[in-house]
Enzyme design. Structure first.
Site, PDB file in Angstrom:
ATOM      1  N   ARG A  77      49.536  14.127  38.081  1.00 16.39           N
ATOM      2  CA  ARG A  77      48.896  12.921  37.549  1.00 16.39           C
ATOM      3  C   ARG A  77      49.902  12.040  36.819  1.00 16.39           C
ATOM      4  O   ARG A  77      49.715  10.835  36.724  1.00 16.39           O
ATOM      5  CB  ARG A  77      47.773  13.303  36.587  1.00 16.39           C
ATOM      6  CG  ARG A  77      46.572  13.913  37.306  1.00 16.39           C
ATOM      7  CD  ARG A  77      45.689  14.665  36.339  1.00 16.39           C
ATOM      8  NE  ARG A  77      45.066  13.776  35.377  1.00 16.39           N
ATOM      9  CZ  ARG A  77      44.269  14.197  34.394  1.00 16.39           C
ATOM     10  NH1 ARG A  77      44.023  15.495  34.253  1.00 16.39           N
ATOM     11  NH2 ARG A  77      43.722  13.354  33.569  1.00 16.39           N
TER      12      ARG A  77
ATOM     13  N   ASP B 216      51.460  36.978  42.616  1.00 17.25           N
ATOM     14  CA  ASP B 216      51.467  37.764  41.384  1.00 17.25           C
ATOM     15  C   ASP B 216      52.939  38.052  41.115  1.00 17.25           C
ATOM     16  O   ASP B 216      53.543  38.870  41.796  1.00 17.25           O
ATOM     17  CB  ASP B 216      50.681  39.069  41.573  1.00 17.25           C
ATOM     18  CG  ASP B 216      50.600  39.870  40.276  1.00 17.25           C
ATOM     19  OD1 ASP B 216      51.508  39.744  39.443  1.00 17.25           O
ATOM     20  OD2 ASP B 216      49.613  40.607  40.100  1.00 17.25           O
ATOM     21  N   HIS B 217      53.506  37.346  40.142  1.00 18.20           N
ATOM     22  CA  HIS B 217      54.965  37.406  40.001  1.00 18.20           C
ATOM     23  C   HIS B 217      55.467  38.803  39.670  1.00 18.20           C
ATOM     24  O   HIS B 217      56.640  39.102  39.873  1.00 18.20           O
ATOM     25  CB  HIS B 217      55.457  36.380  38.969  1.00 18.20           C
ATOM     26  CG  HIS B 217      55.137  36.746  37.548  1.00 18.20           C
ATOM     27  ND1 HIS B 217      53.973  36.361  36.940  1.00 18.20           N
ATOM     28  CD2 HIS B 217      55.823  37.467  36.640  1.00 18.20           C
ATOM     29  CE1 HIS B 217      53.969  36.823  35.700  1.00 18.20           C
ATOM     30  NE2 HIS B 217      55.076  37.500  35.489  1.00 18.20           N
TER      31      HIS B 217
ATOM     32  N   LYS C 209      59.236  41.330  41.080  1.00 18.80           N
ATOM     33  CA  LYS C 209      60.265  41.957  40.241  1.00 18.80           C
ATOM     34  C   LYS C 209      60.934  43.078  41.019  1.00 18.80           C
ATOM     35  O   LYS C 209      60.282  43.855  41.714  1.00 18.80           O
ATOM     36  CB  LYS C 209      59.647  42.492  38.952  1.00 18.80           C
ATOM     37  CG  LYS C 209      59.187  41.378  38.022  1.00 18.80           C
ATOM     38  CD  LYS C 209      58.603  41.964  36.756  1.00 18.80           C
ATOM     39  CE  LYS C 209      58.068  40.875  35.858  1.00 18.80           C
ATOM     40  NZ  LYS C 209      59.112  40.014  35.298  1.00 18.80           N
TER      41      LYS C 209
ATOM     42  N   ASP D 130      43.930  38.361  32.120  1.00 21.91           N
ATOM     43  CA  ASP D 130      45.297  37.855  32.191  1.00 21.91           C
ATOM     44  C   ASP D 130      46.272  38.904  32.735  1.00 21.91           C
ATOM     45  O   ASP D 130      47.229  38.562  33.434  1.00 21.91           O
ATOM     46  CB  ASP D 130      45.750  37.408  30.790  1.00 21.91           C
ATOM     47  CG  ASP D 130      47.102  36.723  30.811  1.00 21.91           C
ATOM     48  OD1 ASP D 130      47.297  35.837  31.665  1.00 21.91           O
ATOM     49  OD2 ASP D 130      47.970  37.084  29.992  1.00 21.91           O
TER      50      ASP D 130
ATOM     51  N   HIS E 246      48.181  42.074  37.349  1.00 28.63           N
ATOM     52  CA  HIS E 246      49.463  42.779  37.258  1.00 28.63           C
ATOM     53  C   HIS E 246      49.292  44.295  37.220  1.00 28.63           C
ATOM     54  O   HIS E 246      49.918  45.032  37.977  1.00 28.63           O
ATOM     55  CB  HIS E 246      50.227  42.360  36.001  1.00 28.63           C
ATOM     56  CG  HIS E 246      50.492  40.888  35.908  1.00 28.63           C
ATOM     57  ND1 HIS E 246      50.739  40.115  37.016  1.00 28.63           N
ATOM     58  CD2 HIS E 246      50.554  40.053  34.844  1.00 28.63           C
ATOM     59  CE1 HIS E 246      50.945  38.865  36.633  1.00 28.63           C
ATOM     60  NE2 HIS E 246      50.835  38.802  35.323  1.00 28.63           N
TER      61      HIS E 246
ATOM     62  N   LYS F 146      49.336  41.626  23.361  1.00 33.02           N
ATOM     63  CA  LYS F 146      50.236  40.641  22.757  1.00 33.02           C
ATOM     64  C   LYS F 146      50.525  41.069  21.325  1.00 33.02           C
ATOM     65  O   LYS F 146      49.756  41.808  20.730  1.00 33.02           O
ATOM     66  CB  LYS F 146      49.590  39.262  22.764  1.00 33.02           C
ATOM     67  CG  LYS F 146      49.471  38.667  24.171  1.00 33.02           C
ATOM     68  CD  LYS F 146      49.036  37.231  24.109  1.00 33.02           C
ATOM     69  CE  LYS F 146      49.066  36.611  25.494  1.00 33.02           C
ATOM     70  NZ  LYS F 146      50.429  36.531  26.052  1.00 33.02           N
TER      71      LYS F 146
END
Lengths: 309, 515
Positions: free
Chosen positions: B67, B199-200, B204, B257, B262, B365
């Protein structure tokens, strides 16, 4: 350190002198004192050549070790049947060893169960015969390689061979090969009328030309020009391959870190690509060679072709 | 003439013995969300690094869409800034400049059909060839709209000799129903083979190495089962708080998350049966089997799921040498938020291989250190003949796969201490990627972006895996939603979660690994 013996002779290579039979113990003890050295070993690299070419080999092996710990064995040929050994970390050096005993020393010092790579920087070519039976890979790296290449060509069935000139050509070969992924270009190659290869040293240019000639079906009247630069280094400068209609160009500006490939049709560039040449340091090339286990049929074909021509 | 030809590398004799890896065919990468954080931090540096390594095709172009009011030059400036900040590129860089010239930008609203008409025109203009990769680096709420418009504009279907693929970032849905709806919508316009759910974690190196470790060696697989393994602990710990992602995280929490994607991916790689070949479908079929063996976390006799799942939220504390605020006072977070920032779970797999072997998952976290690891704890020897010789209680053998930050594999076992007395103590044998191989390890996004361009979906989530994963976690979300005013446990920032997480392990006579 009771086995350390003093030596009044200064050596260009680092390390403490130890009797040959106690090399392994000295290495273990040295590593125990250096916590950073306690890492998994991945291979043995044997550098063989004149003393002046071993000093920079030692430096390169140190950098190779930064990327993956290797046991380094540095040997220069001479007429001493039992030269003192010097140990520095994971590297041992033997200066002036009689050539017939080089393979005995390598057999005793190499790590078992892990690959052995011989980095041949010069010496009596027949030494390669014995080493071929001990090494998983022999990487040639001589300023004047013809004799070593001729000897190596007789040993292809015994060990895998490569050459640092060849390793430096990898990126340019890949980019050149990319042109020929297109079937029509492959077909057109047999009608190409000229091939001009320019490099810092003539053997690199000849090796590249031999690779193309041994891989493709080329026209019998193809004109091949080899241009040797004044620099003497083994970097490829330019390849021009084509006919009056179209030309494939691989170009490296001196001092630049990128290689540019282009297709020129009737003098007009229709597609070009700029790719980094990557790290071409000796240490990086040896590290890459350590990752390869198989015979390199393309290299063998190119070398046979070059030696015949 | 040459530009119009079709690439076919299969019979190129010059490729014989070449050590370089495959390069995709002509490709145009279309990034939706081109001015966003993901594009700047990950995608643009990944494109640059791929180009630097010679892994991009000669005919490659990028069209950025967002945008933000920006022109081509503005996008190129953003590209250079991104490389300076996140790829360490300083000064003029030939590869970057060559690549910058292939970047163009379209400004527009993703729900406006006219944007897709302009995109179609631009795609015809750029020299990108027949392959098109659409990358959705945009908020999940607009995935559906973009997919629909791409389909309506005819951009999801490739002509002969071409391809169209779409990369969809996580989160793929917010629960089972929304994931199904998104899959359904995607499949209306794209075939499953065209959809790459990223899914990063799967990009890895160490995660990929799990497959090599298990199936490239003969010695581990025979002991990789209930007979020899006591339990598995999978930990994904972060020291950071919610940072600038409060608006997303408030609606997501640790379960959505981290766990649904993951951790379930990692769990399936640890638990899967050997594939019959290293092909995308074979690997993904076996991962799917593993996931289907996972038992529900919410059961009839435990409708709240508290026997198997613990959630908590961090309060103020001390992490990485500084005092940090509680989650509820972070910017953008509801002061009464019930979003979990920590989750621990006991997962059981009902399979021949894993029956009776619990998999413990924990993620959170503001934990004491950033680490992701898989710990396989083996059973003790059947007879402990060295019990008296041990300086400490005999420790069970332990295999630890460190995913990040210190990638590698460690094996803990008992050894005799030097000396005349028989004394034993645990020792660690370490393999570290960094020190063993060194060199430059590609970022996960480089690997995955390249795989998407090459058409290799092995490291991407399949639609059924995503749905099966949501099917496992959605009942927990439902149970939490129905828990009313039950207080949410908290943990001090800088500690390893709440006491309830320890209790989860204690109930089984085990404890979390101290990391």
């Amino acid at each position: 350190m009771e086995e350390l013996v003093s030596s009044p002779v200064s050596s260009p290579l680092p390390g403490e002198e130890v009797p040959f039979a106690r090399i392994a113990g000295a290495m273990v003890r040295g590593n125990c004192q250096d916590a950073g050295a306690m890492r998994a070993l991945v291979a043995t690299v044997v550098a063989i050549g004149p003393v002046d070419r071993l000093a920079d080999a030692a430096e390169a092996l140190q950098q190779v070790g930064d990327a993956g710990t290797v046991r380094g064995i540095l040997i220069s040929e001479g007429d001493d049947p039992a030269p003192p050994a010097r140990v520095a970390g994971n590297t041992v050096s033997l200066i002036g060893l009689k050539p017939p005993y080089v393979n005995n020393a390598v057999a005793a010092l190499r790590l078992s169960s892990l690959p052995t790579l011989v980095w041949w920087r010069g010496g009596r070519p027949d030494t390669l015969d014995g080493l071929a039976h001990l090494a998983d890979r022999i990487v040639l790296d001589e300023p004047s390689p013809r004799e070593a290449w001729a000897r190596a060509a007789t040993l292809f069935d015994i060990s895998a061979f490569s050459d640092l000139r060849w390793a430096r050509l990898t990126q340019c070969r890949a980019l050149t090969a990319h042109f020929f992924d297109i079937p029509e270009v492959r077909a057109a190659a047999s009608r190409f009328t000229h091939l001009r290869v320019s490099a810092g040293d003539g053997m690199t240019a000849r090796l590249f030309a031999a690779w193309l000639a041994s891989s493709l079906t080329l026209a019998s009247d193809l004109t091949t020009e080899i241009e040797e630069g004044a620099s003497g280094d083994s970097a490829l400068r330019e390849v021009r391959f084509g006919d009056a209609e179209q030309e494939l160009v691989v170009h490296v500006e001196p001092g630049r870190t990128c290689v540019e490939t282009a297709v020129s049709v009737r003098g007009h560039r229709s597609a070009s690509r700029l790719v980094s040449l990557g790290d071409l340091s000796v240490a990086r090339l040896i590290t890459e060679e350590l990752r390869i286990r198989a015979r390199d049929a393309a290299f063998e074909r190119a070398l046979h072709h070059l030696l015949k021509s | 003439m040459i530009a119009a030809m079709t690439a076919s590398a299969s019979t190129n004799p010059l490729n014989d013995g070449l050590r370089l890896e495959p390069t995709p065919g002509p490709t145009t990468l279309v990034i939706f969300g081109a001015s966003g954080d993901l594009t700047r931090r990950k995608l643009l540096p990944a494109i640059y690094n791929l180009s630097r390594r010679g892994r991009l095709p000669a005919q490659f172009a990028v069209i950025g869409i967002a945008r933000s009011d920006m022109d081509d030059e503005g996008f190129r400036k953003q590209f250079r800034d991104s490389l300076a900040e996140f790829a360490g590129v300083t000064g003029r860089d030939e590869v970057a400049e060559s690549l910058a010239s292939r970047l163009t930008y379209l400004s527009g609203e993703t729900d406006a059909p006219e944007l897709y008409a302009r995109l179609a025109t631009r795609l015809k203009e750029v020299d990108g060839g027949q392959g098109m990769l659409f990358y959705l680096a945009i908020p999940p709420s607009v995935y559906g709209s973009v997919i629909q418009h791409l389909g309506a504009a005819g951009l999801s279907r490739a002509p002969e000799r071409g391809w169209r693929r779409i990369v969809i970032e996580k989160p793929f849905g917010t629960d089972l129903a929304s994931a199904r709806a998104l899959n359904h919508l995607a499949h209306q316009h794209f075939d499953e083979e065209q959809v790459y759910r990223i899914d990063h974690y799967l990009g890895k190196e160490t995660v990929q190495n799990l497959l090599v470790f298990r199936f490239g060696n003969g010695m581990f697989e025979p002991v990789w089962n209930r007979r020899y393994i006591d339990h598995v602990q999978i930990t994904a710990a972060e020291t950071v708080g919610v940072e600038h992602r409060a608006s997303y995280y408030e609606g997501a929490g640790a379960l959505r998350d981290m766990v649904q994607n993951h951790l379930m991916q990692v769990l399936s790689l640890v638990a899967m049966e050997p594939p019959i070949a290293f092909t995308a479908e074979s690997v993904r079929d076996r991962k799917m089997d593993a996931l289907l063996a996972v038992q529900p976390l919410v059961r009839d006799d435990d409708p709240a799921g508290t026997r198997h799942v613990v959630r908590a939220q961090y309060r103020e504390g001390w992490v990485n040498g500084v005092e940090v605020a509680a989650y509820r006072v972070e910017k953008g977070v509801d002061p009464r938020s019930a979003t979990e920032t920590f989750l621990a779970a006991r997962v059981s797999l009902d399979s021949w291989r894993w029956a009776g072997v619990p998999f413990y998952l924990r993620t959170g976290k503001r934990l004491p250190k950033r680490t992701t690891e898989i710990a396989i704890q083996f059973r003790r020897p059947p007879l402990e003949i060295f019990r008296r010789a041990s300086l400490t209680p005999v420790a069970p053998d332990l295999l630890v796969v460190n995913v990040q930050p210190d990638e590698g594999i460690s094996l803990r076992f008992e050894a005799k201490l030097p000396g005349t007395r028989m004394q034993i103590a645990p020792v660690m044998m370490n393999f570290r990627y960094g020190t063993t191989f060194g060199g430059e390890v590609p970022e996960a996004y480089e690997t995955l972006l390249l795989d998407a361009m090459l058409g290799d979906p092995t490291l991407f989530a399949r639609h059924d895996f995503v749905e099966a994963s949501w099917a496992l976690v959605t009942p927990i979300l439902d149970a939490w939603a129905g828990s009313g005013g039950n207080p949410l446990p908290t943990y001090e920032a800088g500690e390893w979660g709440p006491a309830e997480a320890d209790d989860l392990m204690k109930a089984d006579g085990r404890r979390w690994r101290s990391l």
